[in-house]
Design a protein around this motif. Sequence first.
Motif, PDB file in Angstrom:
ATOM      1  N   PHE A  72       0.838  -1.205   0.000  1.00 23.09           N
ATOM      2  CA  PHE A  72       0.000   0.000   0.000  1.00 23.09           C
ATOM      3  C   PHE A  72       0.866   1.245   0.000  1.00 23.09           C
ATOM      4  O   PHE A  72       0.637   2.198  -0.731  1.00 23.09           O
TER       5      PHE A  72
ATOM      6  N   TYR B  77       0.818   4.180  -2.741  1.00 22.10           N
ATOM      7  CA  TYR B  77       0.423   5.501  -2.230  1.00 22.10           C
ATOM      8  C   TYR B  77       1.495   6.544  -2.547  1.00 22.10           C
ATOM      9  O   TYR B  77       1.216   7.605  -3.123  1.00 22.10           O
TER      10      TYR B  77
ATOM     11  N   ARG C 228       6.095  14.101   9.684  1.00 24.73           N
ATOM     12  CA  ARG C 228       5.371  14.966  10.607  1.00 24.73           C
ATOM     13  C   ARG C 228       3.860  14.989  10.358  1.00 24.73           C
ATOM     14  O   ARG C 228       3.067  14.945  11.292  1.00 24.73           O
ATOM     15  N   HIS C 229       3.480  14.999   9.055  1.00 24.79           N
ATOM     16  CA  HIS C 229       2.047  15.190   8.775  1.00 24.79           C
ATOM     17  C   HIS C 229       1.215  13.988   9.165  1.00 24.79           C
ATOM     18  O   HIS C 229      -0.005  14.087   9.256  1.00 24.79           O
ATOM     19  N   LEU C 230       1.845  12.829   9.383  1.00 20.24           N
ATOM     20  CA  LEU C 230       1.075  11.649   9.772  1.00 20.24           C
ATOM     21  C   LEU C 230       1.011  11.482  11.289  1.00 20.24           C
ATOM     22  O   LEU C 230       0.350  10.572  11.779  1.00 20.24           O
ATOM     23  N   LYS C 231       1.703  12.363  12.019  1.00 16.57           N
ATOM     24  CA  LYS C 231       1.654  12.283  13.482  1.00 16.57           C
ATOM     25  C   LYS C 231       0.641  13.295  13.992  1.00 16.57           C
ATOM     26  O   LYS C 231       0.810  14.501  13.799  1.00 16.57           O
ATOM     27  N   ALA C 232      -0.393  12.774  14.646  1.00 14.82           N
ATOM     28  CA  ALA C 232      -1.509  13.632  15.038  1.00 14.82           C
ATOM     29  C   ALA C 232      -1.093  14.691  16.051  1.00 14.82           C
ATOM     30  O   ALA C 232      -1.653  15.780  16.089  1.00 14.82           O
TER      31      ALA C 232
ATOM     32  N   LEU D 163       1.759  16.319  16.336  1.00 18.41           N
ATOM     33  CA  LEU D 163       2.627  17.402  15.865  1.00 18.41           C
ATOM     34  C   LEU D 163       1.812  18.443  15.100  1.00 18.41           C
ATOM     35  O   LEU D 163       0.882  18.106  14.382  1.00 18.41           O
TER      36      LEU D 163
ATOM     37  N   MET E 126      -1.651  25.650   3.445  1.00 17.72           N
ATOM     38  CA  MET E 126      -1.635  24.497   2.552  1.00 17.72           C
ATOM     39  C   MET E 126      -2.066  23.247   3.310  1.00 17.72           C
ATOM     40  O   MET E 126      -1.782  23.107   4.489  1.00 17.72           O
ATOM     41  N   PRO E 127      -2.768  22.329   2.620  1.00 16.75           N
ATOM     42  CA  PRO E 127      -3.162  21.080   3.287  1.00 16.75           C
ATOM     43  C   PRO E 127      -1.985  20.110   3.373  1.00 16.75           C
ATOM     44  O   PRO E 127      -1.048  20.186   2.588  1.00 16.75           O
ATOM     45  N   GLU E 128      -2.060  19.210   4.345  1.00 17.09           N
ATOM     46  CA  GLU E 128      -1.030  18.187   4.496  1.00 17.09           C
ATOM     47  C   GLU E 128      -1.240  17.092   3.471  1.00 17.09           C
ATOM     48  O   GLU E 128      -2.374  16.842   3.108  1.00 17.09           O
TER      49      GLU E 128
ATOM     50  N   SER F  75       0.581  21.342  12.422  1.00 19.54           N
ATOM     51  CA  SER F  75       0.758  21.576  10.986  1.00 19.54           C
ATOM     52  C   SER F  75       1.023  23.049  10.714  1.00 19.54           C
ATOM     53  O   SER F  75       1.397  23.414   9.618  1.00 19.54           O
TER      54      SER F  75
ATOM     55  N   LEU G 270       4.508   5.072   6.014  1.00 17.76           N
ATOM     56  CA  LEU G 270       3.109   5.317   6.386  1.00 17.76           C
ATOM     57  C   LEU G 270       2.875   5.076   7.865  1.00 17.76           C
ATOM     58  O   LEU G 270       2.036   5.719   8.485  1.00 17.76           O
ATOM     59  N   THR G 271       3.604   4.125   8.428  1.00 18.63           N
ATOM     60  CA  THR G 271       3.394   3.769   9.832  1.00 18.63           C
ATOM     61  C   THR G 271       4.740   3.767  10.547  1.00 18.63           C
ATOM     62  O   THR G 271       5.787   3.900   9.913  1.00 18.63           O
TER      63      THR G 271
END
Lengths: 132, 212
Positions: B29, B33, B176-180, B182, B104-106, B184, B169-170
């Motif tokens: 995946f 992705y 940074r953007h995948l860690k809730a 931290l 800007m969006p993550e 943005s 991904l994990t």
Amino acid sequence: MIFAVNLLMVGPNPWPSIVTLLVAAVAFGLTPLGLAWLWAVKFSPAKPGKEKNAIYECGLESPGDAWIQFKSSYYLYAIIFLIFDVEAVFLLPFAVAFTGLTLGACVAMLVFLLLLVEGLVWACQKGVLQWS
Amino acid sequence: MGNVMEQNEKSVQELKTELSKHGVFTTTFQEIYNWGRKNSVWPLTFGLACCAIEMIATTMARYDLARFGAEVFRASPRQADLIIVSGTVTKKMAPQVVRLYNQMPEPKYVIAMGACAISGGPFHSGYNVLKGIDRYIPVDVHIPGCPPRPEALISAFMTLQKKISEQQLTGEERPRHLKAELPSEFPVPEFGEHGLEPTENAEVWNPLKVLQ
């Protein structure tokens, strides 16, 4: 039409296939959306913020609210625009085809002109055309 | 710990090459992705100085950034995932750059293009020029040059693509953007009496980790 009716009467019931196609079409649209939503829930945390949700103004801070009321007196500009800009668009073909027009068409055009001239008189009375 | 993971990764790669010899294609995946993301990076229409001319040339027919899927320059930060800081950032402009980045969006990426964006360049001693945009936002790729040629920007873009394709991904190594937890958003500096306040944001660059 007769062919279609005959098909309905003679052939098998068409509704199951239509419903199947409909369900497939809706699923085709909704499945990617659902998967994207699941992906976002699983992997990508939402991070809203004050700056991020602010009104976009080329990087500058927005002064005041975007939902403001415009002055209704700007309708005079709309009238002047109609008379001198939009009317000219119709006047040109009218002038070109003038010799070949029937009486009815000519009267219709004159009524149109009259309506706009009324606007001009109105604007004149309001003093919009005076240079100060 | 690191060794075990490396061993694991190595055996997975060996298995994949072994399978591909027998005509079996395997993927993850994460790979799909990242492959999709790296080939469709939409930059923000944002030019600051002379480097912007080179950036514009890069998107045109001769250099053709479209080959890398990045020809769609968006006029709104809401739709962009890459900001190319192309040129001198004056202290007056810096808050706007940071605010645009925040909007800007993550996931979002930054390329600092040219000597000015990296360090202030020839204007380094100027009273009104920021000494590098990486004081306020995290820069992914720096390009030296004054201005850098379009080939340099393409090279930087390919470097960014490589970075995107390697993002996890994990796990703890994920960006940074995948860690809730931290943020943005980064603090927007304000124009104070003697330049920008704060003068820099210490949180932009996390301390480097020592690998054992």
